[in-house]
Design a protein around this motif. Structure first.
Motif, PDB file in Angstrom:
ATOM      1  N   TRP A 137       0.830  -1.202   0.000  1.00  0.00           N
ATOM      2  CA  TRP A 137       0.000   0.000   0.000  1.00  0.00           C
ATOM      3  C   TRP A 137       0.866   1.255   0.000  1.00  0.00           C
ATOM      4  O   TRP A 137       1.985   1.259   0.528  1.00  0.00           O
ATOM      5  CB  TRP A 137      -0.902  -0.006   1.244  1.00  0.00           C
ATOM      6  N   SER A 138       0.330   2.304  -0.636  1.00  0.00           N
ATOM      7  CA  SER A 138       0.982   3.609  -0.606  1.00  0.00           C
ATOM      8  C   SER A 138      -0.099   4.668  -0.486  1.00  0.00           C
ATOM      9  O   SER A 138      -1.207   4.480  -0.979  1.00  0.00           O
ATOM     10  CB  SER A 138       1.776   3.837  -1.891  1.00  0.00           C
ATOM     11  N   VAL A 139       0.194   5.784   0.199  1.00  0.00           N
ATOM     12  CA  VAL A 139      -0.825   6.848   0.249  1.00  0.00           C
ATOM     13  C   VAL A 139      -0.878   7.616  -1.056  1.00  0.00           C
ATOM     14  O   VAL A 139      -1.830   8.342  -1.309  1.00  0.00           O
ATOM     15  CB  VAL A 139      -0.581   7.872   1.383  1.00  0.00           C
ATOM     16  N   LYS A 140       0.173   7.504  -1.875  1.00  0.00           N
ATOM     17  CA  LYS A 140       0.183   8.226  -3.158  1.00  0.00           C
ATOM     18  C   LYS A 140      -0.739   7.519  -4.141  1.00  0.00           C
ATOM     19  O   LYS A 140      -0.533   6.344  -4.434  1.00  0.00           O
ATOM     20  CB  LYS A 140       1.595   8.236  -3.754  1.00  0.00           C
ATOM     21  N   PRO A 141      -1.737   8.239  -4.677  1.00  0.00           N
ATOM     22  CA  PRO A 141      -2.590   7.599  -5.677  1.00  0.00           C
ATOM     23  C   PRO A 141      -1.774   7.338  -6.954  1.00  0.00           C
ATOM     24  O   PRO A 141      -0.915   8.144  -7.320  1.00  0.00           O
ATOM     25  CB  PRO A 141      -3.688   8.642  -5.943  1.00  0.00           C
ATOM     26  N   GLY A 142      -2.030   6.220  -7.583  1.00  0.00           N
ATOM     27  CA  GLY A 142      -1.377   5.921  -8.861  1.00  0.00           C
ATOM     28  C   GLY A 142       0.120   5.746  -8.788  1.00  0.00           C
ATOM     29  O   GLY A 142       0.825   6.004  -9.754  1.00  0.00           O
ATOM     30  N   LEU A 143       0.641   5.322  -7.634  1.00  0.00           N
ATOM     31  CA  LEU A 143       2.097   5.138  -7.516  1.00  0.00           C
ATOM     32  C   LEU A 143       2.568   3.985  -8.396  1.00  0.00           C
ATOM     33  O   LEU A 143       3.638   4.042  -8.972  1.00  0.00           O
ATOM     34  CB  LEU A 143       2.495   4.882  -6.057  1.00  0.00           C
ATOM     35  N   PHE A 144       1.748   2.946  -8.498  1.00  0.00           N
ATOM     36  CA  PHE A 144       2.111   1.836  -9.385  1.00  0.00           C
ATOM     37  C   PHE A 144       0.864   1.243 -10.018  1.00  0.00           C
ATOM     38  O   PHE A 144      -0.219   1.271  -9.433  1.00  0.00           O
ATOM     39  CB  PHE A 144       2.900   0.756  -8.642  1.00  0.00           C
ATOM     40  N   ASN A 145       1.041   0.753 -11.264  1.00  0.00           N
ATOM     41  CA  ASN A 145      -0.020  -0.017 -11.907  1.00  0.00           C
ATOM     42  C   ASN A 145       0.270  -1.485 -11.729  1.00  0.00           C
ATOM     43  O   ASN A 145      -0.586  -2.271 -11.384  1.00  0.00           O
ATOM     44  CB  ASN A 145      -0.081   0.306 -13.411  1.00  0.00           C
ATOM     45  N   ASN A 146       1.528  -1.818 -11.999  1.00  0.00           N
ATOM     46  CA  ASN A 146       1.967  -3.188 -11.869  1.00  0.00           C
ATOM     47  C   ASN A 146       2.880  -3.267 -10.648  1.00  0.00           C
ATOM     48  O   ASN A 146       4.041  -2.851 -10.699  1.00  0.00           O
ATOM     49  CB  ASN A 146       2.706  -3.596 -13.142  1.00  0.00           C
ATOM     50  N   ALA A 147       2.346  -3.786  -9.551  1.00  0.00           N
ATOM     51  CA  ALA A 147       3.086  -3.776  -8.282  1.00  0.00           C
ATOM     52  C   ALA A 147       4.354  -4.605  -8.367  1.00  0.00           C
ATOM     53  O   ALA A 147       5.388  -4.243  -7.800  1.00  0.00           O
ATOM     54  CB  ALA A 147       2.196  -4.297  -7.159  1.00  0.00           C
ATOM     55  N   GLU A 148       4.302  -5.730  -9.091  1.00  0.00           N
ATOM     56  CA  GLU A 148       5.487  -6.584  -9.162  1.00  0.00           C
ATOM     57  C   GLU A 148       6.619  -5.857  -9.892  1.00  0.00           C
ATOM     58  O   GLU A 148       7.779  -5.924  -9.475  1.00  0.00           O
ATOM     59  CB  GLU A 148       5.147  -7.900  -9.872  1.00  0.00           C
ATOM     60  N   ARG A 149       6.257  -5.135 -10.948  1.00  0.00           N
ATOM     61  CA  ARG A 149       7.290  -4.381 -11.663  1.00  0.00           C
ATOM     62  C   ARG A 149       7.813  -3.244 -10.776  1.00  0.00           C
ATOM     63  O   ARG A 149       9.009  -2.966 -10.726  1.00  0.00           O
ATOM     64  CB  ARG A 149       6.741  -3.821 -12.985  1.00  0.00           C
ATOM     65  N   PHE A 150       6.891  -2.612 -10.037  1.00  0.00           N
ATOM     66  CA  PHE A 150       7.272  -1.536  -9.108  1.00  0.00           C
ATOM     67  C   PHE A 150       8.324  -2.032  -8.113  1.00  0.00           C
ATOM     68  O   PHE A 150       9.332  -1.369  -7.865  1.00  0.00           O
ATOM     69  CB  PHE A 150       6.006  -1.068  -8.373  1.00  0.00           C
TER      70      PHE A 150
END
Lengths: 252, 225
Positions: free
Chosen positions: A110-123
């Motif tokens: 989880w992150s408070v920033k909206p849209g920080l990642f689309n693909n979490a695994e790539r992030f």
């Protein structure tokens, strides 16, 4: 003796005891930090249903266990794993046969920033952030699960310098919620209670980590306390299970 | 059993850096407080003394909010290109300086006040410049104050726990200092390691304080007529 003092004394001696119902008992419960919100919602329901009262302490499962081992006055232990309740039984600190899984935990990124990642695994693989929060894997089962997820994705070694460890999942959540860590591994239940921005959320597939089976156990100190026994029973009731499920846990 | 020295070195580095920076920052503050008659002197003294009475959690909480990426200090540090401070060694130095400030300012202020204006005035009649007076007259005479301030700042930083726990994030080699390492070992029931570090801390703290009392006792005796 002045008048105020006399009134105070009279109140203490004469009136106070009559407010306490005869059979109501109090139970002291040690609750794993991920279950804080759910247990706060369950407590008044339990008190209404049974007339008993609760006193709840929070911490990481490991910390609570070490307190129990050193004679903390807890009568019930709601852990975030099964391992430590079993250990409590083995060490003679808990009542054999009283243990059961009251919730199955879900881990999220989880992150408070909206849209920080689309693909979490790539992030996670790219690692383009300064800090990633998790709970201390040695004391917090959700931290252990976070380790397993990163291991599975093959990013643990690469991310190690960026990992910040909360001493419990509650502190981990706070690191992420204040934005000091860009993202972090927290419990789904914590997100359910979060009133701030939705941020970015990845519900991690359950097969990425060993099941977080959260077990409750009656401790030796609560063996003779009707309130402790009643709480364990209440935890299995439909009322409590409804609350537990609403917080995103699985129930058996 | 392998012994992990990293928290020890990190703690010494943190305490050393903090003490050095605090002496530089605290000396002018203490000098000003000892000399001024400004109406806000008491207010400033109170601000300096705050960390003595506040629970570390208050400091830790406000630091987390202020140093966060969208907090006032966090914005500043980011615009200066040094990123955000929580979970970094620099962040711990910053927090430790706030936390240990009274332990430097108060002994120095006491030393300066005990000295009185006289020595510097005498030096002035000998045409010493203000800077010269301060460096060659005031500082040597206030030596016990500087010693006390350094030792207390160092020891207090070594003993810091709550603030570090709240803004440190327990990163080995970066923010995992002694007190946090001990806490960790106790929680994970690794008592051998905990005993080693805890006993070491106990011995260290005792030695530091005893040395301080011995040295200060000697200095004040040697100054008696």
């Amino acid at each position: 003796m002045n008048r105020t003092l006399r009134i105070v004394l009279a109140t203490l001696i004469g009136i106070a005891p009559s407010h306490v119902p005869v059979k109501a008992e109090e139970v002291m419960i040690a609750v794993a930090a991920n279950f804080i919100d759910a247990s706060r919602e369950i407590a008044p329901l339990f008190e209404q249903a049974t007339g008993h009262r609760t006193r709840i302490s929070y911490g990481s499962t490991g910390k609570l266990y070490s307190q129990i081992e050193h004679g903390a006055p807890f009568e019930l232990f709601l852990a975030a794993d099964t391992q430590r309740p079993i250990k409590a039984e083995e060490e003679g600190l808990a009542v054999p046969g009283s243990r059961f899984v009251y919730a199955k935990g879900r881990l999220v990124l989880w992150s408070v920033k909206p849209g920080l990642f689309n693909n979490a695994e790539r992030f996670l693989k790219e690692g383009a952030f300064d800090h990633l929060a998790l709970a201390n894997p040695k004391t917090a089962p959700y931290g252990l699960a976070a380790h397993q997820v990163m291991n599975r994705l093959g990013v643990l070694d690469g991310l190690t310098p960026k990992l910040v460890r909360g001493e419990s999942i509650a502190q981990t959540f706070q690191f992420v919620a204040t934005g000091n860590a860009e993202a972090g591994f927290v419990a789904l239940a914590q997100i359910k209670e979060w009133a701030g921005e939705a941020g970015t959320l990845w519900e991690i597939p359950p097969h990425y980590y060993a099941p977080i089976d959260q077990a409750a156990v009656l401790l030796k100190k609560g063996e003779a306390n009707p309130a402790a026994i009643a709480y364990l029973a209440f935890l299995r009731s439909d009322t409590a299970r409804e609350v537990i499920e609403r917080y995103g846990y699985g129930v058996e | 059993m392998t012994f992990d020295w990293q928290p020890v070195w990190l703690t010494l580095k943190l305490a050393g850096t903090t003490t050095l920076l605090l002496l530089i920052l605290g000396t002018p503050i203490a000098w000003w407080l000892a000399r001024t008659h400004a109406w806000y002197k008491q207010a400033l003294s109170a601000v300096v003394a705050l960390p003595l009475v506040l629970p570390p959690t208050v400091l830790g909480f406000y630091l987390l909010i202020m140093l966060a990426p969208d907090g006032p200090v966090g914005r500043l540090t980011q615009s200066l290109g040094i990123g955000t401070l929580p979970f970094t060694f620099e962040g711990l130095v910053f927090a430790s300086m706030l936390y240990s400030l009274p332990f430097v300012v108060q002994p120095l202020q006491n030393a300066f006040e005990a000295l009185g204006p006289r020595p510097a005035e005498v030096a002035a009649t000998l045409r010493a410049s203000p800077w010269d007076r301060f460096m060659t007259v005031v500082i040597p005479l206030a030596r016990p104050g500087f010693l006390t301030a350094s030792v207390l700042a160092f020891a207090h930083t070594v003993g810091e726990f709550g603030v570090v726990l709240m803004i440190g994030g327990n990163i080995p080699g970066e923010t995992r200092v002694l007190s946090v390492a001990i806490y960790d070992y106790v929680e994970t029931l690794e008592y051998d390691q905990a005993h080693l570090l805890a006993a070491g801390m106990l011995a260290f703290s005792f030695l530091v304080l005893m040395t301080l009392y011995l040295v200060n006792g000697r200095i004040s005796r040697s100054h008696q007529p």
